[in-house]
Scaffold this motif. Sequence first.
Motif, PDB file in Angstrom:
ATOM      1  N   ALA A 137       0.823  -1.203   0.000  1.00  0.00           N
ATOM      2  CA  ALA A 137       0.000   0.000   0.000  1.00  0.00           C
ATOM      3  C   ALA A 137       0.860   1.257   0.000  1.00  0.00           C
ATOM      4  O   ALA A 137       1.904   1.309   0.641  1.00  0.00           O
ATOM      5  N   LYS A 138       0.387   2.273  -0.728  1.00  0.00           N
ATOM      6  CA  LYS A 138       1.019   3.599  -0.709  1.00  0.00           C
ATOM      7  C   LYS A 138       0.348   4.406   0.398  1.00  0.00           C
ATOM      8  O   LYS A 138      -0.837   4.223   0.641  1.00  0.00           O
ATOM      9  N   PRO A 139       1.057   5.297   1.072  1.00  0.00           N
ATOM     10  CA  PRO A 139       2.484   5.540   0.890  1.00  0.00           C
ATOM     11  C   PRO A 139       3.308   4.449   1.564  1.00  0.00           C
ATOM     12  O   PRO A 139       2.884   3.882   2.558  1.00  0.00           O
ATOM     13  N   PHE A 140       4.435   4.160   0.992  1.00  0.00           N
ATOM     14  CA  PHE A 140       5.322   3.142   1.545  1.00  0.00           C
ATOM     15  C   PHE A 140       6.698   3.755   1.728  1.00  0.00           C
ATOM     16  O   PHE A 140       7.042   4.735   1.091  1.00  0.00           O
ATOM     17  N   GLY A 141       7.476   3.170   2.623  1.00  0.00           N
ATOM     18  CA  GLY A 141       8.838   3.622   2.818  1.00  0.00           C
ATOM     19  C   GLY A 141       9.770   2.865   1.884  1.00  0.00           C
ATOM     20  O   GLY A 141       9.453   1.751   1.442  1.00  0.00           O
TER      21      GLY A 141
END
Length: 126
Positions: A105-109
């Motif tokens: 899933a966004k946002p992702f690191g």
Amino acid sequence: MDVRVLVADDEEDIRALVCLAVAKAGCTVTDAVADGSTALATARTELPDFVVLDVSMPGATGLEVCTALRADPATAGIRILLLSAGASLDDVARGLAAGADAYLAKPFGVAALVHQVRALTARQPA
């Protein structure tokens, strides 16, 4: 063995971030494209080892590209990671049902993406 990766996302900054994470994971980005139709055509001609697909793209969605890749014997074995702003259980279930190996899933690191790429490409035969 060098793992060849196709990146497809319609947002230029996300494409750049994914390419950085793929490189950090020790893989090579062969192409970075902005729409699903190009992603599908490129995957069929280049036959990458791994594809990172955004779910929401013009031309064809990541889900459509994923389904098409799985339906074609020539591309059915390509590992696929879907990226999406849709993070509900239904969104994830739809992505996995389309044939994705993983869903992020966004946002992702960057670290999470590097981990996913490494985990999925570790299955690459030597």
